[in-house]
Design an enzyme around this catalytic site. Structure first.
Site, PDB file in Angstrom:
ATOM      1  N   CYS A 162       5.156  12.311  -8.195  1.00 12.89           N
ATOM      2  CA  CYS A 162       4.603  13.323  -9.059  1.00 12.89           C
ATOM      3  C   CYS A 162       3.012  12.733  -9.384  1.00 12.89           C
ATOM      4  CB  CYS A 162       5.179  13.696 -10.077  1.00 12.89           C
ATOM      5  SG  CYS A 162       4.414  14.883 -11.248  1.00 12.89           S
ATOM      6  N   HIS A 177       0.862  -1.292  -0.146  1.00 15.38           N
ATOM      7  CA  HIS A 177      -0.044  -0.054  -0.098  1.00 15.38           C
ATOM      8  C   HIS A 177       0.946   1.202   0.077  1.00 15.38           C
ATOM      9  CE1 HIS A 177      -3.579  -2.296   1.640  1.00 15.38           C
ATOM     10  NE2 HIS A 177      -3.503  -2.612   0.417  1.00 15.38           N
ATOM     11  N   SER A 232      -7.631  -6.591   9.800  1.00 13.20           N
ATOM     12  CA  SER A 232      -8.814  -6.924   9.923  1.00 13.20           C
ATOM     13  C   SER A 232      -9.768  -7.938   9.024  1.00 13.20           C
ATOM     14  CB  SER A 232      -9.886  -5.665  10.346  1.00 13.20           C
ATOM     15  OG  SER A 232      -9.884  -4.759   8.896  1.00 13.20           O
TER      16      SER A 232
END
Ligand code: NAD
Length: 234
Positions: A120, A112, A182
């Site tokens: 940019c 992630h 989770s």
């Protein structure tokens, strides 16, 4: 206890819970809210297009919190496991902090993204190290090409990084361990199902994840308590 044999290949998936004992709040812990915004509303391409100042305020806050955090025994246990297993360990994290690296892990796959990198939003310039905070009255940082500099984060609605490598490592593992996640955010939540049937699958965390049924065994405890004694390798 999880026995690791000489032929085993171990895939570890960590989530926000592994950093909770380092005082970086999980999304669940803060109720999924920041200043009355739902997290999804400040962590998405739509939010960036609508209000980049607000997005940078959110990530500036997260950079400050993460910069003050130190690794906990769970991070150190995983770094130690890497020293023993070398390339038979694949450490994949959903976390954007750098606590695994601070604990000594050398090969960390940040699916992630990374909080202390920016890139940019327009050109192909490579992501670069960036610890700065950008809050009013400071303006949004700009690239030489004129584009806006954004956090190097996989936002809701974007495709995670290094997915081919991650899927290949899951396919090749014989032991799969998820820690402090989770089981809500995809595609990370489905990795255990991809490994299951072939690999032994384990979960570590104080609450059962929503995908608990996909694991062979759940250790319902804090990661910092369980991980240091969890692995026994031959
Ligand atoms: P989540 O917030 O949805 O769930 C956190 C899980 O951690 C919960 O199931 C909770 O029971 C568990 N947990 C709490 N304390 C724990 C402990 N001491 N030991 C072990 N587990 C513990 O987090 P998620 O599943 O990782 O997914 C949400 C998204 O949040 C991810 O995309 C991630 O990028 C992002 N996030 C990252 C950070 C970080 O980088 N540290 C922090 C917050 C959120």
């Amino acid at each position: 206890m999880i026995r690791i044999g000489r032929q085993d290949r171990v895939f570890i998936l960590t989530g926000a819970g592994v950093s909770a004992e380092s005082r970086i709040p999980t999304f669940r812990g803060v109720g999924g809210l920041w200043r009355n915004y739902r997290i999804e509303e400040v962590a998405s391409p739509h939010a960036w297009a609508r209000d980049p100042v607000l997005v940078w305020e959110f990530y500036s806050m997260r950079r400050r919190v993460a910069a003050a955090a130190k690794p906990n025994p769970a991070h150190f246990a995983l770094a130690e496991l890497e020293r023993k297993l070398m390339d038979r360990l694949f450490l994949c994290t959903q976390n954007v902090d750098n606590l695994h690296e601070q604990a000594g892990s050398r090969r960390v796959h940040h699916m992630h993204g990374e909080l202390f990198k920016s890139r940019c939003d327009t050109c192909r310039r490579a992501p670069f190290a960036d610890e700065a905070t950008y809050e009013p009255p400071a303006s949004i940082p700009r690239c030489d090409c004129g584009g806006k500099i954004r956090p190097h984060i996989c936002w809701f609605g974007e495709v995670p990084f290094e997915l081919d490598q991650v899927f290949a490592a899951v396919d090749g593992c014989t032991v799969f361990v998820a820690v402090g996640t989770s089981g809500v955010v995809e595609p990370a939540a489905s990795l255990v199902a991809q490994a299951g049937g072939r690999a032994r699958t384990y979960y570590v965390g104080p609450e059962l994840p929503v995908n608990a049924a996909a694991f062979d065994q759940c250790f319902q405890e804090n990661a910092g308590r369980v991980l240091p004694g969890l692995f026994v390798s031959e």
